[in-house]
Motif scaffolding. Structure first.
Motif, short mmCIF file in Angstrom:
data_model
loop_
_atom_site.label_atom_id
_atom_site.label_comp_id
_atom_site.label_asym_id
_atom_site.label_seq_id
_atom_site.Cartn_x
_atom_site.Cartn_y
_atom_site.Cartn_z
N LYS A 110 -0.06 1.25 -11.17
CA LYS A 110 0.36 2.72 -11.02
C LYS A 110 0.43 3.42 -12.65
O LYS A 110 -0.01 4.50 -12.95
CB LYS A 110 1.33 3.45 -10.25
CG LYS A 110 0.79 3.36 -8.81
CD LYS A 110 1.97 3.56 -7.81
CE LYS A 110 2.41 4.90 -7.81
NZ LYS A 110 3.83 5.18 -6.80
N TYR A 155 5.86 -4.96 -4.80
CA TYR A 155 5.85 -3.77 -5.40
C TYR A 155 6.02 -3.52 -7.07
O TYR A 155 5.78 -2.51 -7.40
CB TYR A 155 7.19 -2.96 -4.68
CG TYR A 155 8.48 -3.58 -4.95
CD1 TYR A 155 9.14 -2.81 -6.00
CD2 TYR A 155 9.41 -4.59 -4.22
CE1 TYR A 155 10.55 -3.59 -6.42
CE2 TYR A 155 10.26 -4.78 -4.58
CZ TYR A 155 11.22 -4.47 -5.74
OH TYR A 155 12.23 -4.83 -6.04
N GLY A 191 -3.15 0.43 -3.62
CA GLY A 191 -2.18 -0.79 -3.32
C GLY A 191 -2.81 -1.86 -4.06
O GLY A 191 -3.80 -1.85 -4.78
N GLY A 241 -6.66 -4.83 -6.73
CA GLY A 241 -6.01 -3.39 -6.40
C GLY A 241 -7.13 -2.60 -5.97
O GLY A 241 -8.32 -2.84 -6.25
N TYR A 247 4.68 3.89 2.67
CA TYR A 247 4.75 2.57 1.76
C TYR A 247 4.56 1.57 2.98
O TYR A 247 5.47 1.56 3.82
CB TYR A 247 5.76 2.71 0.94
CG TYR A 247 6.22 1.27 0.28
CD1 TYR A 247 5.58 1.13 -0.96
CD2 TYR A 247 6.72 0.21 0.90
CE1 TYR A 247 5.43 -0.15 -1.58
CE2 TYR A 247 6.90 -1.05 0.20
CZ TYR A 247 6.25 -1.25 -1.05
OH TYR A 247 6.37 -2.53 -1.72
N LYS A 256 1.03 -0.92 0.08
CA LYS A 256 -0.04 -0.14 0.00
C LYS A 256 0.74 1.16 -0.16
O LYS A 256 1.97 1.40 0.55
CB LYS A 256 -0.92 -0.05 1.32
CG LYS A 256 -2.27 0.40 1.23
CD LYS A 256 -2.66 0.66 2.78
CE LYS A 256 -3.97 -0.40 2.74
NZ LYS A 256 -4.63 0.18 3.87
N GLU A 257 0.25 2.11 -0.59
CA GLU A 257 1.19 3.55 -0.76
C GLU A 257 0.13 4.40 -0.41
O GLU A 257 -1.06 4.79 -0.54
CB GLU A 257 1.55 3.76 -1.98
CG GLU A 257 3.07 3.63 -2.11
CD GLU A 257 3.46 4.04 -3.60
OE1 GLU A 257 4.63 3.32 -3.84
OE2 GLU A 257 2.67 4.72 -4.51
N LEU A 314 2.61 -3.40 -7.68
CA LEU A 314 2.07 -2.04 -7.40
C LEU A 314 2.41 -0.83 -8.63
O LEU A 314 1.82 0.07 -8.99
CB LEU A 314 2.77 -1.54 -5.93
CG LEU A 314 2.15 -0.05 -5.53
CD1 LEU A 314 0.76 -0.07 -5.38
CD2 LEU A 314 2.80 0.28 -4.39
#
Ligand SMILES: Cc1cc2nc3c(=O)[nH]c(=O)nc-3n(C[C@H](O)[C@H](O)[C@H](O)COP(=O)(O)OP(=O)(O)OC[C@H]3O[C@@H](n4cnc5c(N)ncnc54)[C@H](O)[C@@H]3O)c2cc1C
Lengths: 285, 478
Positions: free
Chosen positions: B304, B297, B281, B269, B321, B231-232, B300
């Protein structure tokens, strides 16, 4: 043995974020810890005081600073006290030292005051000296080792370039220790619970016999200096006229070449011309 | 429970009884746990009526309930403060539940936005097809859900338990459950003089609970039962968020993504709007991450960069993060929920609901925490802390619909993680939608031929589709 330890609450460097455009700190994200040199001082105090000794932890700070005092209580400090006044300016080593000295001069004075040599946030390193001045006690900073013999402290202090100095100081004294000379012990569960439950007493100006006017130090001015931007350095690119293996060597050494010299011979005016040409080539003139 | 017949719900209740907590030492899969070395508390250990381990939503709810009833409660948290170890942004759908505990809680709690828009998006590498739901009815108290930032929210919630009289101790890691005979009588904290006694220990220590395993209530998990969430939190200007997501004021949205974003890895997601940041995330099944040798990651980053996500996150600055495991297999992972002197709640009891369009853990954590707190209070009233007395926890969970939800959705995790649902159907939906919308001078075809054509091209037999439809119906429909 009665020892007082001065602790400061500072931002945890891991939570410090600076806006790249405005250079302002993002204060909403800050978390606070005890300054590392101060926790080292606390550990040294607990060791020197031993089981029968008396260690009192002092902190000048707002209510949130109780956290560092609880840390001290959990580790084994006998008592804790917070000193505070809303009149305190932001960067105020003199005022902080004055509050501490005022408290230390009331009641039974300790045999020894320990603190960190400099805090990890502002780090002016002025507090130990100012505190000693107000108390009219001797002070040693940058301390790396302390042994006590009666009312004498044998102290080792760090000098530049790895040198050490050994001193003897008569107590009472202020000793300011380096960060990292001792690591604060892990608190026991009982200690932690006791600290969590403790009420931390607070003393304000009135209790210390001070007035807001006492905090005005006309001599103290802070000047903000912004250093000029460092000159940008061009990124090294190898000379394309050289053969491949030389270029690779240039890349590997990142363009760092050994210092080399060239001895000129001939009539002075010709030599001067070569020197000027040399300087011009490299952009010095 | 609304869709279950009376007989079906009775059968369900019996199943609950069979699976959890009736026979000592049995787990849902029936594999008995090896008996561990059991230690007793050292003499002189301090006594509490209730010790709650873990100050997440489950632990704070349990501590709050028990403390309000006047019990001497200790809440132990291993982090520097509650929430410091918790994965940051989340969508919290338990507003009505929390309202029961703290009326109008949103007026004092650190909430980000109330969620009025929910989107379910099916994605392929280049396309997305979304169902977009929006209602002003979720904009009225007690609201349906909020986006929250966990470090703030968890801290606030734990403070409510403290205000009710619970004693919170941070930086205290519990290492062991302590026993006398067959009764749990306390815990051991990883510090000198670390033993503590309690009449009831409530384990709320989160996913893959160490305590439940230490007490022999939970088995070891398989990699396909656990997912890893990364998660970000991206900081973004408040105005930009309103414009990008078509929001009015403090309303917000939650998007759930299914399909190509996790590539061949099973998972999904999500993206939620906070006040001036976005939480986003991906979640990937651990077994399939390992099988496809993908790092979470990387997924992720792929997520994005997806053409329908990239414009939403453009210009966002990464603030946080983090990664965390999620128990995914639902019903099949439920531990034995209690034993003499001990209860298990929240993620520790695998009460986290993860199935495609649902990612709900906090609400179930609070509900099960409340149920555990109530069971502890009732046990104190009778001064009976035996397994028999604590069994009422299961009744409370059922009364709060927690167990029934997990039972009725027990087929969902298997379906959601099947390759066809993960990748093929999103592809089909996208390809179908593209044919419907594309104008290229050819004849305009009707929907059924398009659908059949798409299926034929994807080389999938209608029998499979019917099977999956039945599975989907069984999992989500009835
Ligand atoms: C990436 C990701 C996204 C998610 N998104 C959502 C969402 O949007 N909405 C939603 O509802 N749910 C979401 N969840 C699920 C949700 O986070 C959990 O279901 C929920 O946090 C469970 O609460 P809990 O109190 O049971 O456990 P936790 O929140 O995990 O709390 C456990 C606490 O126990 C402490 N602890 C652990 N071990 C010990 C020990 N030995 N001693 C002392 N303390 C200990 C931990 O530090 C922690 O504070 C998400 C999960 C992940 C991983």
């Amino acid at each position: 043995m009665r020892i007082a330890v001065c602790l400061k609450q500072v931002p945890d460097p891991a939570t410090v974020e600076v806006d790249p455009l405005t250079a302002a700190l993002d204060t909403r994200r800050l978390l606070y810890i005890a300054s590392p040199a101060d926790t080292a001082a606390l550990e040294v105090a607990l060791q020197l005081a031993g089981a029968e000794g008396h260690v009192s932890a002092l902190c000048v700070g707002p209510p949130a600073a109780d956290a560092v005092l609880r840390l001290a209580l959990a580790a084994g400090a006998t008592e804790a006290r917070r000193l505070w006044t809303p009149f305190l300016p932001l960067q105020a080593p003199a005022q902080t030292a004055l509050l501490l000295a005022a408290w230390l001069q009331r009641g039974e004075a300790p045999d020894l005051v320990l603190c960190g040599t400099r805090s990890s946030d502002q780090g002016s390193g002025q507090l130990p000296a100012l505190l000693a001045e107000f108390l009219e006690w001797p002070v040693v900073c940058d301390v790396t080792q302390i042994t006590l013999e009666g009312d004498l402290a044998r102290v080792q202090r760090r000098l530049d370039r790895g040198a050490r100095e050994e001193l003897e100081v008569r107590l009472p004294a202020v000793l300011a220790v380096e960060a990292g000379i001792a690591r604060l012990r892990h608190a026991s569960l009982t200690g932690l619970m006791r600290a969590e439950r403790a009420a931390i007493p607070v003393s304000e100006l009135d209790d210390l016999g001070l007035e807001p006017a006492d905090l005005a130090f006309p001599a103290a001015t802070t000047r903000m200096v912004t250093p000029p931007r460092p000159r940008t350095r061009p990124i090294f690119t190898p000379d394309s006229t050289r053969p491949a293996h030389e270029r690779i060597t240039q890349i590997i050494t990142a363009g760092v070449t050994r210092k080399s010299g060239k001895v000129l011979e001939g009539p002075p005016d010709q030599m001067a011309e070569v020197v000027v040409e040399f300087l011009r080539e490299r952009g010095f003139v | 429970m609304a869709f279950l017949s009376k007989e079906a719900s009775l059968a369900l209740v019996q199943r609950v009884h069979r699976l959890i907590g009736i026979k000592n030492g049995s787990t849902p899969h029936g594999a008995p746990q090896p008996r561990r070395q059991r230690s007793a508390p050292r003499p002189g250990a301090e006594h509490f009526d209730v010790i709650v381990v873990g100050a997440g939503p489950a632990g704070s709810a349990a501590a709050l309930v028990a403390a309000r009833a006047g019990l001497k409660v200790l809440l132990l948290e291993r982090g520097e403060y509650p929430g410091s170890k918790n994965v940051s942004g989340a969508a919290f759908y338990g507003s009505a539940i929390l309202n029961e505990l703290i009326p109008n809680w949103w007026e004092q709690a650190p909430v980000e936005r109330y969620l009025t828009r929910r989107v379910l998006a099916f994605m392929t590498a280049e396309t997305s097809v979304a169902i977009d739901f929006r209602t002003t009815r979720f904009a009225e108290p007690p609201y349906n859900g909020f986006s929250i930032l966990r470090p703030k929210f968890d801290r606030w919630f734990a403070d409510q338990a403290v205000a009710a009289g619970a004693f919170l101790l941070n930086a205290a890691v519990v290492d062991e459950v302590l026993w006398e005979d067959d009764q749990v009588v306390g815990v051991r904290v990883r510090r000198d003089e670390g033993d503590l006694r309690a009449d009831v220990v409530i384990a709320c220590d989160g996913a893959n609970s160490f305590l439940a395993k230490n007490a022999g209530l939970q088995r070891e998990f398989h990699a396909h039962e656990m997912s890893l969430g990364v998660k970000e939190v991206l900081e973004l200007d408040e105005g930009a968020i309103r414009e990008r997501f078509h929001l009015h004021d403090n309303d917000g949205l939650a998007i759930e993504y299914i399909g190509a974003i996790t590539e061949e890895v099973s998972g999904g997601g999500f993206l939620y709007t906070n006040r001036d940041s976005l939480s986003l995330g991906v979640i990937g099944q651990i077994s399939s991450l390992a099988e496809h040798r993908r790092r979470p990651y990387e997924l992720l980053e792929t997520f994005k960069r997806h053409p329908s996500v990239a414009p939403l996150v453009r210009g966002g600055r990464v603030r946080e993060y983090s990664a965390h495991v999620i128990p995914e297999a639902g019903w099949n992972m439920l531990p034995k929920l209690y034993t003499g002197g001990m209860l298990v709640a929240g993620d520790a009891a695998a009460l986290c609901f993860v199935a495609g369009l649902y990612l709900e853990g906090i609400n179930y954590a609070i509900q099960s925490g409340m149920a555990a707190g109530e069971a502890a209070v009732a046990a104190h009233q009778e001064r009976d802390f035996s397994a028999r007395s604590l069994a009422r926890y299961v009744e409370r969970l059922r009364a709060r619909h927690v167990l029934t939800d997990f039972a009725s959705y027990r087929h969902a995790p298997g379906l959601v993680n099947s390759p066809r649902l993960q990748n093929l159907y999103p592809e089909l939906i996208a390809a179908g939608a593209e044919q419907v919308f594309r104008v290229n001078g050819g004849p305009k075809r009707k929907l059924l031929p398009i659908a059949l054509d798409t299926l034929r091209r994807a080389n999938i037999s209608p029998v499979h589709v019917l099977q999956d439809a039945w599975q989907a119906g069984r999992s989500f429909g009835w």
